[in-house]
Design a protein around this motif. Structure first.
Motif: not given
Length: 201
Positions: A117-128, A137-140
Protein backbone atom coordinates in the motif's frame (compact mmCIF):
# COMPACT_ATOMS: atom_id res chain seq x y z
CA UNK A 1 19.01 8.26 4.99
CA UNK A 2 19.44 5.52 7.57
CA UNK A 3 16.56 3.50 8.92
CA UNK A 4 15.72 4.94 12.30
CA UNK A 5 14.12 3.49 15.39
CA UNK A 6 10.51 4.58 15.41
CA UNK A 7 9.10 6.82 18.10
CA UNK A 8 5.47 5.79 18.15
CA UNK A 9 2.77 8.24 19.07
CA UNK A 10 0.44 5.30 19.70
CA UNK A 11 0.54 1.54 19.39
CA UNK A 12 -2.93 0.05 19.27
CA UNK A 13 -3.20 -3.67 19.99
CA UNK A 14 -6.15 -5.40 18.35
CA UNK A 15 -7.40 -8.49 20.11
CA UNK A 16 -9.32 -9.67 17.08
CA UNK A 17 -7.77 -10.54 13.74
CA UNK A 18 -7.71 -7.84 11.08
CA UNK A 19 -8.57 -9.97 8.97
CA UNK A 20 -19.44 -7.79 -16.01
CA UNK A 21 -20.50 -6.43 -19.08
CA UNK A 22 -17.67 -5.22 -21.32
CA UNK A 23 -17.53 -1.51 -22.15
CA UNK A 24 -16.22 0.02 -25.32
CA UNK A 25 -13.06 2.08 -24.84
CA UNK A 26 -13.14 5.43 -26.62
CA UNK A 27 -10.42 6.55 -29.01
CA UNK A 28 -8.79 8.85 -26.44
CA UNK A 29 -9.51 9.81 -22.84
CA UNK A 30 -11.22 13.15 -22.39
CA UNK A 31 -9.84 15.69 -19.86
CA UNK A 32 -10.67 14.99 -16.23
CA UNK A 33 -13.06 17.75 -15.22
CA UNK A 34 -14.34 16.44 -11.88
CA UNK A 35 -12.34 13.75 -10.13
CA UNK A 36 -15.25 12.95 -7.81
CA UNK A 37 -17.22 11.71 -10.83
CA UNK A 38 -14.52 9.24 -11.83
CA UNK A 39 -13.97 5.68 -10.63
CA UNK A 40 -10.60 3.90 -10.67
CA UNK A 41 -10.62 0.13 -10.25
CA UNK A 42 -8.19 -2.76 -10.65
CA UNK A 43 -9.48 -5.95 -12.28
CA UNK A 44 -7.99 -9.45 -12.21
CA UNK A 45 -8.67 -13.00 -13.32
CA UNK A 46 -5.76 -14.18 -11.09
CA UNK A 47 -3.50 -14.49 -14.13
CA UNK A 48 -3.64 -11.05 -15.71
CA UNK A 49 -4.85 -7.68 -14.54
CA UNK A 50 -5.74 -4.19 -15.64
CA UNK A 51 -6.60 -0.75 -14.35
CA UNK A 52 -9.73 0.94 -15.65
CA UNK A 53 -11.13 4.41 -15.13
CA UNK A 54 -14.78 5.26 -15.64
CA UNK A 55 -16.44 8.63 -15.98
CA UNK A 56 -19.53 8.00 -13.85
CA UNK A 57 -21.28 11.21 -14.89
CA UNK A 58 -21.21 10.13 -18.53
CA UNK A 59 -21.39 6.37 -17.84
CA UNK A 60 -18.43 5.57 -20.05
CA UNK A 61 -15.07 3.90 -19.80
CA UNK A 62 -12.17 6.33 -20.30
CA UNK A 63 -9.25 3.89 -20.62
CA UNK A 64 -7.75 0.54 -19.59
CA UNK A 65 -4.09 -0.15 -18.80
CA UNK A 66 -2.55 -3.63 -18.25
CA UNK A 67 -1.29 -4.32 -14.71
CA UNK A 68 -0.12 -7.26 -12.63
CA UNK A 69 -2.76 -9.77 -11.53
CA UNK A 70 -2.30 -8.74 -7.86
CA UNK A 71 -2.56 -4.96 -7.84
CA UNK A 72 -4.14 -2.11 -5.89
CA UNK A 73 -4.54 1.51 -6.97
CA UNK A 74 -4.11 4.81 -5.16
CA UNK A 75 -4.17 8.39 -6.46
CA UNK A 76 -1.47 11.07 -6.33
CA UNK A 77 -2.06 14.13 -4.16
CA UNK A 78 -2.82 16.26 -7.22
CA UNK A 79 -5.23 13.64 -8.67
CA UNK A 80 -3.29 13.62 -11.96
CA UNK A 81 -1.72 10.17 -11.59
CA UNK A 82 -3.03 6.73 -10.71
CA UNK A 83 -0.44 4.87 -8.61
CA UNK A 84 -0.72 1.13 -9.19
CA UNK A 85 1.06 -1.09 -6.67
CA UNK A 86 1.83 -4.38 -8.39
CA UNK A 87 2.26 -6.70 -5.46
CA UNK A 88 3.50 -10.26 -4.92
CA UNK A 89 5.55 -11.54 -7.84
CA UNK A 90 5.86 -8.15 -9.55
CA UNK A 91 7.13 -5.84 -6.78
CA UNK A 92 6.84 -2.62 -8.75
CA UNK A 93 4.93 0.63 -9.08
CA UNK A 94 3.17 1.89 -12.21
CA UNK A 95 2.47 5.61 -12.46
CA UNK A 96 -0.42 6.16 -14.86
CA UNK A 97 -1.10 9.51 -16.50
CA UNK A 98 -4.85 9.88 -15.99
CA UNK A 99 -5.28 12.46 -18.76
CA UNK A 100 -3.58 10.30 -21.40
CA UNK A 101 -4.61 6.93 -19.98
CA UNK A 102 -1.10 5.52 -20.33
CA UNK A 103 1.97 4.49 -18.35
CA UNK A 104 4.15 7.42 -17.33
CA UNK A 105 6.79 5.29 -15.60
CA UNK A 106 7.14 1.84 -14.00
CA UNK A 107 9.90 0.86 -11.60
CA UNK A 108 10.91 -1.76 -9.02
CA UNK A 109 10.08 -1.44 -5.32
CA UNK A 110 12.57 -4.14 -4.29
CA UNK A 111 12.79 -7.76 -5.31
CA UNK A 112 10.53 -10.05 -3.25
CA UNK A 113 9.39 -7.10 -1.11
CA UNK A 114 5.69 -7.69 -1.88
CA UNK A 115 4.64 -4.01 -1.65
CA UNK A 116 1.17 -3.58 -0.20
CA UNK A 117 0.00 0.00 0.00
CA UNK A 118 0.99 3.64 -0.22
CA UNK A 119 -0.35 7.01 0.78
CA UNK A 120 0.30 10.26 -1.07
CA UNK A 121 0.13 13.14 1.39
CA UNK A 122 -0.77 16.75 0.64
CA UNK A 123 2.82 17.67 1.55
CA UNK A 124 4.01 15.73 -1.49
CA UNK A 125 5.49 12.87 0.53
CA UNK A 126 4.62 9.35 -0.58
CA UNK A 127 4.89 6.60 2.07
CA UNK A 128 4.88 2.91 1.21
CA UNK A 129 4.54 -0.40 3.06
CA UNK A 130 5.61 -3.92 2.06
CA UNK A 131 4.60 -7.32 3.43
CA UNK A 132 8.21 -8.57 3.53
CA UNK A 133 9.67 -5.45 5.17
CA UNK A 134 9.28 -4.24 8.75
CA UNK A 135 9.54 -0.65 7.58
CA UNK A 136 7.62 2.34 6.35
CA UNK A 137 9.54 3.78 3.40
CA UNK A 138 9.58 7.17 1.73
CA UNK A 139 9.27 7.23 -2.05
CA UNK A 140 11.01 10.17 -3.73
CA UNK A 141 10.74 10.09 -7.51
CA UNK A 142 11.80 6.46 -8.16
CA UNK A 143 13.99 6.09 -5.04
CA UNK A 144 12.60 4.15 -2.07
CA UNK A 145 14.22 4.90 1.30
CA UNK A 146 13.38 3.02 4.53
CA UNK A 147 12.68 5.60 7.24
CA UNK A 148 10.63 4.16 10.10
CA UNK A 149 11.62 0.79 11.57
CA UNK A 150 8.69 -1.19 12.98
CA UNK A 151 10.70 -4.30 13.90
CA UNK A 152 10.46 -3.63 17.67
CA UNK A 153 6.71 -4.19 17.41
CA UNK A 154 6.54 -7.43 15.42
CA UNK A 155 5.50 -10.84 16.77
CA UNK A 156 7.73 -13.80 17.68
CA UNK A 157 8.55 -14.86 14.09
CA UNK A 158 10.28 -11.53 13.44
CA UNK A 159 7.91 -10.21 10.78
CA UNK A 160 5.06 -7.74 11.19
CA UNK A 161 3.30 -8.51 7.87
CA UNK A 162 2.75 -4.80 7.32
CA UNK A 163 -0.08 -4.02 4.91
CA UNK A 164 -2.31 -0.96 4.77
CA UNK A 165 -1.30 2.64 5.45
CA UNK A 166 -3.48 5.73 5.73
CA UNK A 167 -3.05 9.46 6.30
CA UNK A 168 -5.39 10.56 9.10
CA UNK A 169 -4.99 14.19 10.12
CA UNK A 170 -1.37 14.22 9.01
CA UNK A 171 -0.42 11.04 10.88
CA UNK A 172 0.43 7.67 9.32
CA UNK A 173 -1.78 4.81 10.51
CA UNK A 174 -0.05 1.53 9.66
CA UNK A 175 -1.67 -1.91 9.89
CA UNK A 176 0.57 -4.67 11.25
CA UNK A 177 -0.99 -8.10 10.77
CA UNK A 178 1.57 -9.89 12.99
CA UNK A 179 0.66 -13.26 11.47
CA UNK A 180 2.30 -16.58 12.36
CA UNK A 181 4.64 -17.50 9.52
CA UNK A 182 5.40 -20.83 11.15
CA UNK A 183 1.74 -21.80 10.95
CA UNK A 184 0.58 -20.81 7.47
CA UNK A 185 0.20 -17.09 8.21
CA UNK A 186 -2.51 -17.79 10.75
CA UNK A 187 -3.56 -15.04 13.18
CA UNK A 188 -1.65 -14.58 16.42
CA UNK A 189 -3.14 -13.31 19.67
CA UNK A 190 -3.04 -9.71 18.49
CA UNK A 191 -2.53 -7.47 15.49
CA UNK A 192 -1.39 -3.86 15.82
CA UNK A 193 -1.84 -0.41 14.38
CA UNK A 194 1.20 1.85 14.57
CA UNK A 195 0.45 5.57 14.46
CA UNK A 196 3.46 7.68 13.60
CA UNK A 197 4.24 11.30 12.84
CA UNK A 198 6.00 11.56 9.47
CA UNK A 199 7.58 14.85 10.59
CA UNK A 200 9.77 12.84 12.99
CA UNK A 201 11.90 11.42 10.20
Amino acid sequence: MDTRSLKLLFLVVLTSCLGTEESQVGSAPQPITAAKNHLLVTLSDYQTGKLAEWNLGEARLRYEVPTHSDAVVRVSADDKSALVINRMGADNLQVIDRERGSNRVQFSLGRSSNPQDLVAMASGDVWLTAFERNQVSLLEDTVLTPVFDLSPYVDADGSGEIAHIADINGLLWVQMGCLDRNNGLSPTESSKIAIVNPKNR
